[in-house]
Design an enzyme around this catalytic site. Sequence first.
Site, PDB file in Angstrom:
ATOM      1  N   ALA A   1       0.851  -1.201   0.000  1.00  0.00           N
ATOM      2  CA  ALA A   1       0.000   0.000   0.000  1.00  0.00           C
ATOM      3  C   ALA A   1       0.876   1.236   0.000  1.00  0.00           C
ATOM      4  O   ALA A   1       2.085   1.168   0.237  1.00  0.00           O
ATOM      5  CB  ALA A   1      -0.898  -0.012   1.231  1.00  0.00           C
ATOM      6  N   LYS A   2       0.230   2.328  -0.280  1.00  0.00           N
ATOM      7  CA  LYS A   2       0.907   3.625  -0.361  1.00  0.00           C
ATOM      8  C   LYS A   2       1.752   3.909   0.896  1.00  0.00           C
ATOM      9  O   LYS A   2       2.844   4.442   0.819  1.00  0.00           O
ATOM     10  CB  LYS A   2      -0.208   4.679  -0.503  1.00  0.00           C
ATOM     11  N   ARG A   3       1.198   3.517   2.055  1.00  0.00           N
ATOM     12  CA  ARG A   3       1.909   3.840   3.305  1.00  0.00           C
ATOM     13  C   ARG A   3       3.228   3.073   3.429  1.00  0.00           C
ATOM     14  O   ARG A   3       4.032   3.359   4.304  1.00  0.00           O
ATOM     15  CB  ARG A   3       1.022   3.551   4.517  1.00  0.00           C
TER      16      ARG A   3
END
Length: 310
Positions: A250-252
């Site tokens: 994911a982006k995080r």
Amino acid sequence: MSAPDLPPPAASGAGRYAPSPSGDLHLGNLRTAILAWALARRTQRAFHLRIEDLDRVREGSAQRQLEDLAALGLDWDGEVVHQSERGPAYAAAIATLESRGRVFECYCTRREILEAPSAPHSPPGAYPGTCRDLSPAARAAGRERMRALRREPALRLRTDVPTWSVHDLWAGEVTGVVDDLVLRRGDGVVAYNLAVVVDDAAAGVDQVVRADDLLSSAPRQAHLAHLLGLPEPGYAHVPLAVNTDGARLAKRDGAVTLRDRLERGESVPEVVGRIGESLGLPGCRTATDVLERWDPSMLPREPWVVELPA
Ligand code: GLU
């Protein structure tokens, strides 16, 4: 494990990639896109792109996704389809199912469905059949309730099979539960499961390559195609990309998109090289290198653990 046979070369037929424009594609998405393209091209199929923008749309995201796919060297046939422009086709499919007695209105809230005792052998969260066979009076009461809630009734499929089987290039025969799935949600948005079936058939897609979090949805989609009198596609579900903790990428997780990697000083050939390595193909620099060298029978069947330098 025996190597799967490649799908036969198709004189017609098509593959596709169908991102949801909710943000930039991460390395796992890009890998799936390259594989979808490579498998289609290897089997002489057309390759289509479809933007699944019925829901969760981030402004400008679709355009950025197309730019990223082009930057990787993917090409596609025909116009890019946007689901947000396909309302009449979905309405026609619902009307077809309705004319065959396959649609019912559902007045349940999500919570009621979760709390209802489920039918034996059905998976958690499966629709318990509450509104399937209501009397006319109970339906009138349900509609009244929806009006008070300012919602439309959801439309559900009246299913008459417990399971359906599909063929997946890597997973083989996969049998999955088919329940009374939602066709149109209470907020009026057409359900993904219906849209995907209608759109794939309209584009002549007979080879569905996508991430394997959707493998369990394939049987119900194929069944829906069957009920609509549409051809059921073959499937090829690619393992997800995960971070080093094993959670879905994911982006995080940091610099996981093409643009992030380029900002860190990597080049497109290096990003493609990273994806090639995950497929056991060191030294790839272009998507065409992957297309030419990739042996689908060698696809790693476990998730791709993406390790990124900080
Ligand atoms: N839009 C879905 C996604 O981005 C893919 C749906 C599909 O390929 O059928 O996860």
